[in-house]
Scaffold this motif. Structure first.
Motif, PDB file in Angstrom:
ATOM      1  N   ARG A  36       0.825  -1.200   0.000  1.00 50.87           N
ATOM      2  CA  ARG A  36       0.000   0.000   0.000  1.00 50.87           C
ATOM      3  C   ARG A  36       0.867   1.262   0.000  1.00 50.87           C
ATOM      4  O   ARG A  36       0.591   2.220  -0.719  1.00 50.87           O
ATOM      5  N   LEU A  37       1.913   1.257   0.803  1.00 51.67           N
ATOM      6  CA  LEU A  37       2.773   2.433   0.874  1.00 51.67           C
ATOM      7  C   LEU A  37       3.632   2.584  -0.378  1.00 51.67           C
ATOM      8  O   LEU A  37       4.037   3.697  -0.733  1.00 51.67           O
ATOM      9  N   THR A  38       3.916   1.479  -1.064  1.00 49.64           N
ATOM     10  CA  THR A  38       4.596   1.561  -2.361  1.00 49.64           C
ATOM     11  C   THR A  38       3.710   2.266  -3.377  1.00 49.64           C
ATOM     12  O   THR A  38       4.155   3.175  -4.101  1.00 49.64           O
ATOM     13  N   LEU A  39       2.438   1.868  -3.434  1.00 52.51           N
ATOM     14  CA  LEU A  39       1.500   2.489  -4.363  1.00 52.51           C
ATOM     15  C   LEU A  39       1.185   3.927  -3.967  1.00 52.51           C
ATOM     16  O   LEU A  39       1.004   4.799  -4.830  1.00 52.51           O
ATOM     17  N   ALA A  40       1.147   4.184  -2.655  1.00 50.30           N
ATOM     18  CA  ALA A  40       0.884   5.548  -2.184  1.00 50.30           C
ATOM     19  C   ALA A  40       1.986   6.498  -2.645  1.00 50.30           C
ATOM     20  O   ALA A  40       1.713   7.640  -3.038  1.00 50.30           O
ATOM     21  N   ALA A  41       3.230   6.053  -2.611  1.00 54.47           N
ATOM     22  CA  ALA A  41       4.345   6.891  -3.062  1.00 54.47           C
ATOM     23  C   ALA A  41       4.202   7.237  -4.536  1.00 54.47           C
ATOM     24  O   ALA A  41       4.477   8.372  -4.960  1.00 54.47           O
ATOM     25  N   LEU A  42       3.759   6.280  -5.324  1.00 52.81           N
ATOM     26  CA  LEU A  42       3.551   6.541  -6.754  1.00 52.81           C
ATOM     27  C   LEU A  42       2.430   7.554  -6.960  1.00 52.81           C
ATOM     28  O   LEU A  42       2.525   8.446  -7.819  1.00 52.81           O
ATOM     29  N   ASP A  43       1.367   7.421  -6.164  1.00 56.19           N
ATOM     30  CA  ASP A  43       0.254   8.368  -6.284  1.00 56.19           C
ATOM     31  C   ASP A  43       0.690   9.787  -5.916  1.00 56.19           C
ATOM     32  O   ASP A  43       0.211  10.767  -6.510  1.00 56.19           O
ATOM     33  N   LEU A  44       1.575   9.908  -4.956  1.00 49.78           N
ATOM     34  CA  LEU A  44       2.009  11.235  -4.502  1.00 49.78           C
ATOM     35  C   LEU A  44       2.893  11.938  -5.525  1.00 49.78           C
ATOM     36  O   LEU A  44       3.063  13.160  -5.464  1.00 49.78           O
ATOM     37  N   GLN A  45       3.466  11.164  -6.444  1.00 46.63           N
ATOM     38  CA  GLN A  45       4.254  11.788  -7.505  1.00 46.63           C
ATOM     39  C   GLN A  45       3.375  12.669  -8.392  1.00 46.63           C
ATOM     40  O   GLN A  45       3.867  13.600  -9.032  1.00 46.63           O
ATOM     41  N   ASN A  46       2.106  12.363  -8.425  1.00 44.18           N
ATOM     42  CA  ASN A  46       1.140  13.206  -9.123  1.00 44.18           C
ATOM     43  C   ASN A  46       0.686  14.293  -8.150  1.00 44.18           C
ATOM     44  O   ASN A  46      -0.048  14.038  -7.203  1.00 44.18           O
ATOM     45  N   ARG A  47       1.107  15.507  -8.376  1.00 49.02           N
ATOM     46  CA  ARG A  47       0.857  16.591  -7.429  1.00 49.02           C
ATOM     47  C   ARG A  47      -0.622  16.937  -7.293  1.00 49.02           C
ATOM     48  O   ARG A  47      -1.012  17.654  -6.372  1.00 49.02           O
ATOM     49  N   GLN A  48      -1.436  16.453  -8.195  1.00 45.55           N
ATOM     50  CA  GLN A  48      -2.867  16.727  -8.090  1.00 45.55           C
ATOM     51  C   GLN A  48      -3.536  15.884  -7.003  1.00 45.55           C
ATOM     52  O   GLN A  48      -4.645  16.183  -6.576  1.00 45.55           O
ATOM     53  N   ASN A  49      -2.875  14.828  -6.560  1.00 48.03           N
ATOM     54  CA  ASN A  49      -3.431  13.973  -5.506  1.00 48.03           C
ATOM     55  C   ASN A  49      -3.114  14.568  -4.136  1.00 48.03           C
ATOM     56  O   ASN A  49      -1.949  14.772  -3.803  1.00 48.03           O
ATOM     57  N   LYS A  50      -4.116  14.840  -3.343  1.00 47.54           N
ATOM     58  CA  LYS A  50      -3.921  15.377  -2.001  1.00 47.54           C
ATOM     59  C   LYS A  50      -3.441  14.268  -1.068  1.00 47.54           C
ATOM     60  O   LYS A  50      -3.855  13.111  -1.194  1.00 47.54           O
ATOM     61  N   ALA A 103       3.444   6.130   9.116  1.00 50.32           N
ATOM     62  CA  ALA A 103       3.731   4.879   8.406  1.00 50.32           C
ATOM     63  C   ALA A 103       4.594   5.142   7.177  1.00 50.32           C
ATOM     64  O   ALA A 103       5.535   4.384   6.886  1.00 50.32           O
ATOM     65  N   PHE A 104       4.299   6.208   6.463  1.00 53.07           N
ATOM     66  CA  PHE A 104       5.042   6.547   5.252  1.00 53.07           C
ATOM     67  C   PHE A 104       6.502   6.858   5.586  1.00 53.07           C
ATOM     68  O   PHE A 104       7.423   6.384   4.908  1.00 53.07           O
ATOM     69  N   GLN A 105       6.721   7.634   6.643  1.00 49.83           N
ATOM     70  CA  GLN A 105       8.085   7.978   7.042  1.00 49.83           C
ATOM     71  C   GLN A 105       8.858   6.754   7.511  1.00 49.83           C
ATOM     72  O   GLN A 105      10.059   6.630   7.247  1.00 49.83           O
ATOM     73  N   ASN A 106       8.192   5.852   8.221  1.00 43.66           N
ATOM     74  CA  ASN A 106       8.862   4.639   8.693  1.00 43.66           C
ATOM     75  C   ASN A 106       9.382   3.794   7.539  1.00 43.66           C
ATOM     76  O   ASN A 106      10.430   3.146   7.650  1.00 43.66           O
ATOM     77  N   MET A 107       8.673   3.797   6.416  1.00 44.45           N
ATOM     78  CA  MET A 107       9.093   2.995   5.279  1.00 44.45           C
ATOM     79  C   MET A 107      10.016   3.755   4.336  1.00 44.45           C
ATOM     80  O   MET A 107      11.037   3.228   3.889  1.00 44.45           O
ATOM     81  N   HIS A 108       9.664   5.007   4.028  1.00 45.86           N
ATOM     82  CA  HIS A 108      10.394   5.729   2.980  1.00 45.86           C
ATOM     83  C   HIS A 108      11.453   6.699   3.524  1.00 45.86           C
ATOM     84  O   HIS A 108      12.237   7.260   2.749  1.00 45.86           O
ATOM     85  N   ASN A 109      11.425   6.922   4.852  1.00 41.25           N
ATOM     86  CA  ASN A 109      12.377   7.852   5.481  1.00 41.25           C
ATOM     87  C   ASN A 109      12.221   9.293   5.009  1.00 41.25           C
ATOM     88  O   ASN A 109      13.199  10.061   4.987  1.00 41.25           O
ATOM     89  N   LEU A 110      11.029   9.675   4.613  1.00 47.15           N
ATOM     90  CA  LEU A 110      10.700  11.055   4.305  1.00 47.15           C
ATOM     91  C   LEU A 110       9.196  11.226   4.377  1.00 47.15           C
ATOM     92  O   LEU A 110       8.452  10.243   4.351  1.00 47.15           O
ATOM     93  N   THR A 111       8.736  12.460   4.481  1.00 49.04           N
ATOM     94  CA  THR A 111       7.312  12.717   4.638  1.00 49.04           C
ATOM     95  C   THR A 111       6.583  12.557   3.314  1.00 49.04           C
ATOM     96  O   THR A 111       7.196  12.643   2.239  1.00 49.04           O
ATOM     97  N   PRO A 112       5.253  12.355   3.360  1.00 46.89           N
ATOM     98  CA  PRO A 112       4.482  12.283   2.116  1.00 46.89           C
ATOM     99  C   PRO A 112       4.640  13.534   1.260  1.00 46.89           C
ATOM    100  O   PRO A 112       4.709  13.447   0.032  1.00 46.89           O
TER     101      PRO A 112
END
Length: 304
Positions: free
Chosen positions: A58-72, A91-100
């Motif tokens: 889920r967090l892998t897919l969430a990171a991809l979605d955030l690359q699109n700046r139109q997604n809040k 949860a995002f920071q724990n996995m990716h080591n940066l904020t959404p």
């Protein structure tokens, strides 16, 4: 449908529902086993708990979605099952080591976990020793606790090894040993190499995300069971594996390797099914003073 197909269909279901609630009962239904058995197979074969795999995907897919700046960020959090932006951010920071929010920046480093699949891999060059035992019903007793399947920790946050260390330090293990009469092995028709204290887990349903674990002993006629949890073990057929092996270089398997081989190799080829209702981890010492472990699993038999 064979074992590989069932497991991959279960993965299909998970992947198709990463943006909605995932029903563990439905996963088990697809895999033709119980929820507990699916989680057990999943973690032993793939070496990651089921819930952790789902979280990573889920967090892998969430990171991809955030690359699109139109997604809040709030919308992405809700899409992948997080009730608040704060819990999603942690949860995002724990996995990716940066904020959404930082994940939107060009050139930032993100972590991706691809979809898993079960594949046929040629193994089995090293033989596995096992035996089949039939036993009448008996009882065990001891110190019981409930553990979360995701992190294998109890409500106090203690892991199983930590609990063993604690009861050894505070004297509870010695007190438990003192309740065992000297003739328990003969009375229970057990091998003399078995130690008096063992682990017994998953002998009753607690929830889809937890399991019971008992550090205990065989109840014989003269056992002193006051103050301990007593558990009935039904008449069963057991398959017993040992960490001892004269075919690998070290002369023994570690428990993690043995469990992986049981569920990824033996279970696929034996045509036997491991049942719910309790599994033993027996600690043994042979006549030469060599310590080893036996894993006991209930299996289907012609009489069951």
């Amino acid at each position: 449908m064979d074992w590989l197909q069932r497991m991959n269909h279960a993965i299909d279901y998970i992947e198709e529902n990463l943006e909605s609630d995932i029903d563990y009962d439905q996963i088990a239904k697809i895999a033709l086993c119980s929820v507990y058995q699916f989680q057990r197979m999943f973690s032993f074969v793939l070496e990651v708990p089921l819930a952790e795999y789902i979280r990573r995907r889920r967090l892998t897919l969430a990171a991809l979605d955030l690359q699109n700046r139109q997604n809040k960020v709030t919308d992405v959090a809700l899409k992948y099952g997080y009730k608040t932006p704060e819990s999603f951010s942690r949860a995002f920071q724990n996995m990716h080591n940066l904020t959404p929010t930082s994940a939107r920046n060009t050139g930032c480093q993100l972590k991706a976990y691809p979809r898993l699949s079960f594949q046929l891999i040629l193994k089995g060059a090293v033989g596995m020793h096992y035996r089949i035992e039939k036993r009448d019903a008996f009882q065990v007793y001891g110190l019981e606790d409930i553990y979360n399947y995701d992190n294998i920790a109890n409500q106090q946050g203690e892991s199983i090894p930590e609990v063993w260390q604690n009861i050894n330090k505070n004297g509870e293990l010695d007190r438990l040993l003192q309740t065992v009469p000297g003739d328990w092995q003969h009375e229970g028709n057990f091998n003399k190499e078995l130690g008096a204290v063992f682990a017994f887990d998953s002998y009753k349903f607690t929830s889809n995300t937890t399991f019971p674990y008992l550090i205990g002993c065989y109840r014989s006629e003269n056992s002193k069971v006051d103050g301990y949890t007593i558990v009935d073990v039904p008449a069963s057929t057991w398959v017993v594996f040992s960490t001892l092996s004269d075919e690998n270089e070290s002369g023994r398997y570690d428990l993690s390797t043995l469990k992986n081989k049981i569920f990824s190799e033996w279970l696929q080829t034996s045509k036997l099914n491991i049942l719910d209702g309790g599994n033993f981890e027996m600690y043994c010492t042979n006549k030469d003073g060599y310590e080893y472990c036996e894993l006991w699993y209930r299996i289907e038999s012609n009489s069951e």
